[in-house]
Motif scaffolding. Sequence first.
Motif, PDB file in Angstrom:
ATOM      1  N   THR A   5       0.844  -1.189   0.000  1.00  0.00           N
ATOM      2  CA  THR A   5       0.000   0.000   0.000  1.00  0.00           C
ATOM      3  C   THR A   5       0.875   1.232   0.000  1.00  0.00           C
ATOM      4  N   LYS A   6       0.400   2.223  -0.660  1.00  0.00           N
ATOM      5  CA  LYS A   6       1.101   3.506  -0.651  1.00  0.00           C
ATOM      6  C   LYS A   6       0.818   4.195   0.670  1.00  0.00           C
ATOM      7  N   ALA A   7       1.840   4.779   1.208  1.00  0.00           N
ATOM      8  CA  ALA A   7       1.707   5.454   2.499  1.00  0.00           C
ATOM      9  C   ALA A   7       0.816   6.686   2.390  1.00  0.00           C
ATOM     10  N   LEU A   8       0.121   6.931   3.447  1.00  0.00           N
ATOM     11  CA  LEU A   8      -0.671   8.137   3.592  1.00  0.00           C
ATOM     12  C   LEU A   8       0.282   9.239   4.041  1.00  0.00           C
ATOM     13  N   LEU A  34      -8.358  21.774  10.822  1.00  0.00           N
ATOM     14  CA  LEU A  34      -8.406  20.679   9.855  1.00  0.00           C
ATOM     15  C   LEU A  34      -7.021  20.100   9.602  1.00  0.00           C
ATOM     16  N   ASP A  35      -6.987  18.861   9.162  1.00  0.00           N
ATOM     17  CA  ASP A  35      -5.757  18.189   8.736  1.00  0.00           C
ATOM     18  C   ASP A  35      -5.972  17.614   7.351  1.00  0.00           C
ATOM     19  N   GLY A  36      -4.943  17.721   6.500  1.00  0.00           N
ATOM     20  CA  GLY A  36      -5.017  17.204   5.142  1.00  0.00           C
ATOM     21  C   GLY A  36      -4.031  16.068   4.922  1.00  0.00           C
ATOM     22  N   TYR A  37      -4.423  15.132   4.074  1.00  0.00           N
ATOM     23  CA  TYR A  37      -3.618  13.940   3.790  1.00  0.00           C
ATOM     24  C   TYR A  37      -3.628  13.670   2.292  1.00  0.00           C
ATOM     25  N   TYR A  38      -2.585  12.989   1.823  1.00  0.00           N
ATOM     26  CA  TYR A  38      -2.499  12.633   0.411  1.00  0.00           C
ATOM     27  C   TYR A  38      -2.130  11.164   0.274  1.00  0.00           C
ATOM     28  N   ARG A  39      -2.838  10.476  -0.599  1.00  0.00           N
ATOM     29  CA  ARG A  39      -2.522   9.105  -0.995  1.00  0.00           C
ATOM     30  C   ARG A  39      -2.637   9.082  -2.514  1.00  0.00           C
ATOM     31  N   ALA A  40      -1.631   8.530  -3.187  1.00  0.00           N
ATOM     32  CA  ALA A  40      -1.582   8.558  -4.647  1.00  0.00           C
ATOM     33  C   ALA A  40      -2.869   8.043  -5.287  1.00  0.00           C
ATOM     34  N   ALA A  41      -3.408   6.953  -4.798  1.00  0.00           N
ATOM     35  CA  ALA A  41      -4.596   6.358  -5.412  1.00  0.00           C
ATOM     36  C   ALA A  41      -5.861   7.163  -5.165  1.00  0.00           C
ATOM     37  N   MET A 100      -9.575  19.398  -3.832  1.00  0.00           N
ATOM     38  CA  MET A 100      -8.603  19.951  -2.883  1.00  0.00           C
ATOM     39  C   MET A 100      -7.199  19.880  -3.486  1.00  0.00           C
ATOM     40  N   ASP A 101      -6.492  20.952  -3.348  1.00  0.00           N
ATOM     41  CA  ASP A 101      -5.133  21.068  -3.866  1.00  0.00           C
ATOM     42  C   ASP A 101      -4.143  20.833  -2.734  1.00  0.00           C
ATOM     43  N   PRO A 102      -3.151  19.947  -2.932  1.00  0.00           N
ATOM     44  CA  PRO A 102      -2.150  19.730  -1.882  1.00  0.00           C
ATOM     45  C   PRO A 102      -1.442  21.017  -1.457  1.00  0.00           C
ATOM     46  N   ALA A 103      -1.322  21.988  -2.351  1.00  0.00           N
ATOM     47  CA  ALA A 103      -0.637  23.244  -2.035  1.00  0.00           C
ATOM     48  C   ALA A 103      -1.430  24.099  -1.044  1.00  0.00           C
ATOM     49  N   ASP A 112       6.870  13.315   7.986  1.00  0.00           N
ATOM     50  CA  ASP A 112       6.386  12.933   6.674  1.00  0.00           C
ATOM     51  C   ASP A 112       6.388  11.405   6.597  1.00  0.00           C
ATOM     52  N   ASN A 113       5.208  10.845   6.348  1.00  0.00           N
ATOM     53  CA  ASN A 113       5.062   9.399   6.313  1.00  0.00           C
ATOM     54  C   ASN A 113       5.085   8.843   4.903  1.00  0.00           C
ATOM     55  N   SER A 114       5.714   9.495   3.975  1.00  0.00           N
ATOM     56  CA  SER A 114       5.692   8.992   2.598  1.00  0.00           C
ATOM     57  C   SER A 114       6.733   7.931   2.370  1.00  0.00           C
TER      58      SER A 114
END
Length: 114
Positions: A5-8, A34-41, A100-103, A112-114
Motif C-alpha cells: 500500500t502507498k503510504a498516507l 483541519l488536517d489534510g492527507y495525500y494518498r496517490a490512489a 482539494m489542492d495539496p498546495a 512525513d510518512n511517505s
Amino acid sequence: MAFKTKALRYLGGLSGRGDIVQNGKKLAPTTFDLDGYYRAAAGVSGCGEIRLASEMLRSLFGRSDLQLLTEQGQVFDIKFSDHTLPASSCVAHIDLSGNMDPADWRRGDAADNS
C-alpha cells in the motif's frame, strides 16, 4: 501474502475562521481546525473540527449539502462524521471532499510518512 500500500502522507493543517455555506449562501460563521492527507490512489482528503453556535450546529447537523468557505477563499465540501450530536455541543467532526489542492495545506510539524 503481503499487500503493498502507498503510504498516507500528512500535508499539514489549516485552522482559522470561515463560513458554513449552502448553494453559495452563507449560513453561519465558524472556526475550524483541519488536517489534510495525500494518498496517490485517492488524492487529497481531509478531516477536522468545526465550531459554531450550538443552536446553529444542531440545525445543520447531518446535512450533506454544506461547504466550508475559509477566509482565504478555499471551499471544501463537508460531511459530518458522527451520526449523533451531543446536546448543546458547539463542536462537530467533519470529513472534507471536493477539489482539494495539496498546495492549500500548511506543512505541519508531524513527520512525513511517505
